[in-house]
Design a protein around this motif. Sequence first.
Motif, PDB file in Angstrom:
ATOM      1  N   ASP A 231      15.719 -30.077 -33.018  1.00  0.00           N
ATOM      2  CA  ASP A 231      16.793 -30.360 -33.970  1.00  0.00           C
ATOM      3  C   ASP A 231      17.899 -31.197 -33.340  1.00  0.00           C
ATOM      4  O   ASP A 231      18.480 -32.075 -33.999  1.00  0.00           O
ATOM      5  CB  ASP A 231      17.391 -29.051 -34.495  1.00  0.00           C
ATOM      6  CG  ASP A 231      16.514 -28.367 -35.531  1.00  0.00           C
ATOM      7  OD1 ASP A 231      15.503 -28.972 -35.945  1.00  0.00           O
ATOM      8  OD2 ASP A 231      16.847 -27.234 -35.926  1.00  0.00           O
ATOM      9  N   ALA A 232      18.198 -30.937 -32.065  1.00  0.00           N
ATOM     10  CA  ALA A 232      19.286 -31.661 -31.403  1.00  0.00           C
ATOM     11  C   ALA A 232      19.015 -33.160 -31.363  1.00  0.00           C
ATOM     12  O   ALA A 232      19.941 -33.970 -31.502  1.00  0.00           O
ATOM     13  CB  ALA A 232      19.494 -31.125 -29.990  1.00  0.00           C
ATOM     14  N   ALA A 233      17.755 -33.540 -31.174  1.00  0.00           N
ATOM     15  CA  ALA A 233      17.410 -34.967 -31.149  1.00  0.00           C
ATOM     16  C   ALA A 233      17.708 -35.620 -32.489  1.00  0.00           C
ATOM     17  O   ALA A 233      18.226 -36.748 -32.547  1.00  0.00           O
ATOM     18  CB  ALA A 233      15.939 -35.141 -30.784  1.00  0.00           C
ATOM     19  N   LEU A 234      17.389 -34.917 -33.565  1.00  0.00           N
ATOM     20  CA  LEU A 234      17.608 -35.476 -34.895  1.00  0.00           C
ATOM     21  C   LEU A 234      19.080 -35.439 -35.278  1.00  0.00           C
ATOM     22  O   LEU A 234      19.561 -36.312 -36.006  1.00  0.00           O
ATOM     23  CB  LEU A 234      16.757 -34.716 -35.903  1.00  0.00           C
ATOM     24  CG  LEU A 234      15.251 -34.824 -35.634  1.00  0.00           C
ATOM     25  CD1 LEU A 234      14.473 -33.899 -36.541  1.00  0.00           C
ATOM     26  CD2 LEU A 234      14.765 -36.246 -35.798  1.00  0.00           C
ATOM     27  N   MET A 235      19.813 -34.460 -34.763  1.00  0.00           N
ATOM     28  CA  MET A 235      21.243 -34.387 -35.051  1.00  0.00           C
ATOM     29  C   MET A 235      22.029 -35.435 -34.264  1.00  0.00           C
ATOM     30  O   MET A 235      22.998 -36.003 -34.769  1.00  0.00           O
ATOM     31  CB  MET A 235      21.763 -32.990 -34.728  1.00  0.00           C
ATOM     32  CG  MET A 235      21.217 -31.905 -35.651  1.00  0.00           C
ATOM     33  SD  MET A 235      21.622 -30.229 -35.088  1.00  0.00           S
ATOM     34  CE  MET A 235      23.400 -30.225 -35.361  1.00  0.00           C
ATOM     35  N   ARG A 236      21.600 -35.721 -33.033  1.00  0.00           N
ATOM     36  CA  ARG A 236      22.293 -36.720 -32.216  1.00  0.00           C
ATOM     37  C   ARG A 236      21.948 -38.140 -32.616  1.00  0.00           C
ATOM     38  O   ARG A 236      22.756 -39.057 -32.443  1.00  0.00           O
ATOM     39  CB  ARG A 236      21.946 -36.536 -30.735  1.00  0.00           C
ATOM     40  CG  ARG A 236      22.499 -35.288 -30.081  1.00  0.00           C
ATOM     41  CD  ARG A 236      22.257 -35.345 -28.590  1.00  0.00           C
ATOM     42  NE  ARG A 236      23.058 -36.399 -27.964  1.00  0.00           N
ATOM     43  CZ  ARG A 236      22.800 -36.937 -26.777  1.00  0.00           C
ATOM     44  NH1 ARG A 236      21.747 -36.541 -26.087  1.00  0.00           N
ATOM     45  NH2 ARG A 236      23.571 -37.875 -26.295  1.00  0.00           N
ATOM     46  N   GLY A 237      20.749 -38.339 -33.144  1.00  0.00           N
ATOM     47  CA  GLY A 237      20.288 -39.686 -33.430  1.00  0.00           C
ATOM     48  C   GLY A 237      20.565 -40.127 -34.858  1.00  0.00           C
ATOM     49  O   GLY A 237      20.779 -39.315 -35.759  1.00  0.00           O
ATOM     50  N   THR A 238      20.560 -41.445 -35.049  1.00  0.00           N
ATOM     51  CA  THR A 238      20.563 -42.031 -36.392  1.00  0.00           C
ATOM     52  C   THR A 238      19.110 -42.207 -36.792  1.00  0.00           C
ATOM     53  O   THR A 238      18.336 -42.843 -36.074  1.00  0.00           O
ATOM     54  CB  THR A 238      21.287 -43.383 -36.406  1.00  0.00           C
ATOM     55  OG1 THR A 238      22.609 -43.214 -35.875  1.00  0.00           O
ATOM     56  CG2 THR A 238      21.377 -43.930 -37.812  1.00  0.00           C
ATOM     57  N   ILE A 239      18.728 -41.649 -37.931  1.00  0.00           N
ATOM     58  CA  ILE A 239      17.323 -41.526 -38.286  1.00  0.00           C
ATOM     59  C   ILE A 239      16.881 -42.655 -39.213  1.00  0.00           C
ATOM     60  O   ILE A 239      17.536 -42.958 -40.218  1.00  0.00           O
ATOM     61  CB  ILE A 239      17.051 -40.164 -38.959  1.00  0.00           C
ATOM     62  CG1 ILE A 239      17.477 -39.021 -38.026  1.00  0.00           C
ATOM     63  CG2 ILE A 239      15.583 -40.034 -39.339  1.00  0.00           C
ATOM     64  CD1 ILE A 239      17.445 -37.661 -38.696  1.00  0.00           C
ATOM     65  N   VAL A 257      15.171 -30.265 -41.655  1.00  0.00           N
ATOM     66  CA  VAL A 257      15.827 -30.046 -42.941  1.00  0.00           C
ATOM     67  C   VAL A 257      15.784 -28.559 -43.305  1.00  0.00           C
ATOM     68  O   VAL A 257      16.767 -27.969 -43.755  1.00  0.00           O
ATOM     69  CB  VAL A 257      15.164 -30.902 -44.044  1.00  0.00           C
ATOM     70  CG1 VAL A 257      15.668 -30.485 -45.428  1.00  0.00           C
ATOM     71  CG2 VAL A 257      15.442 -32.381 -43.802  1.00  0.00           C
ATOM     72  N   ALA A 258      14.626 -27.933 -43.073  1.00  0.00           N
ATOM     73  CA  ALA A 258      14.476 -26.517 -43.401  1.00  0.00           C
ATOM     74  C   ALA A 258      15.423 -25.640 -42.590  1.00  0.00           C
ATOM     75  O   ALA A 258      15.919 -24.619 -43.087  1.00  0.00           O
ATOM     76  CB  ALA A 258      13.029 -26.082 -43.174  1.00  0.00           C
ATOM     77  N   SER A 259      15.683 -26.033 -41.343  1.00  0.00           N
ATOM     78  CA  SER A 259      16.575 -25.246 -40.484  1.00  0.00           C
ATOM     79  C   SER A 259      18.050 -25.474 -40.811  1.00  0.00           C
ATOM     80  O   SER A 259      18.918 -24.745 -40.328  1.00  0.00           O
ATOM     81  CB  SER A 259      16.330 -25.581 -39.014  1.00  0.00           C
ATOM     82  OG  SER A 259      16.870 -26.852 -38.686  1.00  0.00           O
ATOM     83  N   GLY A 260      18.331 -26.519 -41.597  1.00  0.00           N
ATOM     84  CA  GLY A 260      19.707 -26.858 -41.915  1.00  0.00           C
ATOM     85  C   GLY A 260      20.359 -27.790 -40.912  1.00  0.00           C
ATOM     86  O   GLY A 260      21.543 -28.110 -41.022  1.00  0.00           O
ATOM     87  N   ALA A 261      19.579 -28.256 -39.924  1.00  0.00           N
ATOM     88  CA  ALA A 261      20.138 -29.162 -38.906  1.00  0.00           C
ATOM     89  C   ALA A 261      20.529 -30.501 -39.509  1.00  0.00           C
ATOM     90  O   ALA A 261      21.535 -31.106 -39.113  1.00  0.00           O
ATOM     91  CB  ALA A 261      19.131 -29.365 -37.778  1.00  0.00           C
ATOM     92  N   ILE A 262      19.725 -30.992 -40.460  1.00  0.00           N
ATOM     93  CA  ILE A 262      20.002 -32.248 -41.146  1.00  0.00           C
ATOM     94  C   ILE A 262      19.673 -32.081 -42.620  1.00  0.00           C
ATOM     95  O   ILE A 262      19.090 -31.075 -43.028  1.00  0.00           O
ATOM     96  CB  ILE A 262      19.182 -33.429 -40.569  1.00  0.00           C
ATOM     97  CG1 ILE A 262      17.682 -33.193 -40.790  1.00  0.00           C
ATOM     98  CG2 ILE A 262      19.494 -33.658 -39.093  1.00  0.00           C
ATOM     99  CD1 ILE A 262      16.797 -34.398 -40.484  1.00  0.00           C
TER     100      ILE A 262
END
Length: 312
Positions: A231-239, A257-262
């Motif tokens: 999740d941290a990779a997706l939260m830190r990055g622009t997707i 998305v399911a975890s609520g990270a993004i």
Amino acid sequence: MHVFDAAAVHAALPWPFLIEALRKAHLGDMPASEVVVQSDPAGGEAQFVTLPGWAPGGPIVVKMVGVFPQNASLTPPQPAVQGLVALFDGKTGGPLLAADGAAMTARKTAADSALGAAILARQDVEELLIVGAGALAPHFAAAHLAARPTLRRVAIWNRTAARAEAVAVQLREQDIDATVSGDLDAAVARADVVSCVTMSDTALVKGALLRPGTHLDLVGAYLPTLREADDAALMRGTIFVDSRNNMRGGGDLSQAVASGAITWDAVKADLFELVQGKREGRVSADQITVFKNNGGAHLDLFTASALSQALG
């Protein structure tokens, strides 16, 4: 009708030619496409996938491939994905060509990620990390080097070091500076471009370790149960994604998305929007960019059309 075996496919589609062909194809509209997935009726993990695609006013493609993860353990190993790709005339329905499915899959999948890197990776990248040492790994290394010529070194990591060494040897035979990394975390922290080509069901790349400016290419998690980055990779990055049509099927994004990270709104653009200039890509040297390669029949159509063009 022309028939291409694997060697003929690879010879007819050099990376610079294919990457540029995909770029030009993304200037148009998304072709109509479908995905039909059949699971092994005996209860095994294998699947057979049929992907038809039809461009408005253009050709038709049908890709027919088996996905057999256990093939890597065979002696000798076989590609996990293999079958046939057929191209038909969009006006008459007549067959134009048939091509080896494993070679076409390798070519189009690697060129898809390479186009993403050409648009999103920094101009001064030097070190590429390939995570995974399956049949696609050497193609991804070569395609990224073609897309970003500043890349000078390639590191290979795999859970089985011997397989990573086999890929490194294959790349060195092509005069590519390739080495094996035994420490994935350290390799991620060093790399400018990280390309994950695995079938992992647990996150391998830790976002906290990504350096500012890194480009992360996620390829292998094509099912909701698979995952290559946390999740941290997706939260830190622009997707970014290759296609919004297929982006919800893979585990990297859907699990985050399911975890609520993004949320799904975190996806800034797909290749159509980037190539057509409708959305912005990288905006700074420190930005971490994440590209999710989802695949799709439209890419098989674009690649088969490029193969047809190569005939002259």
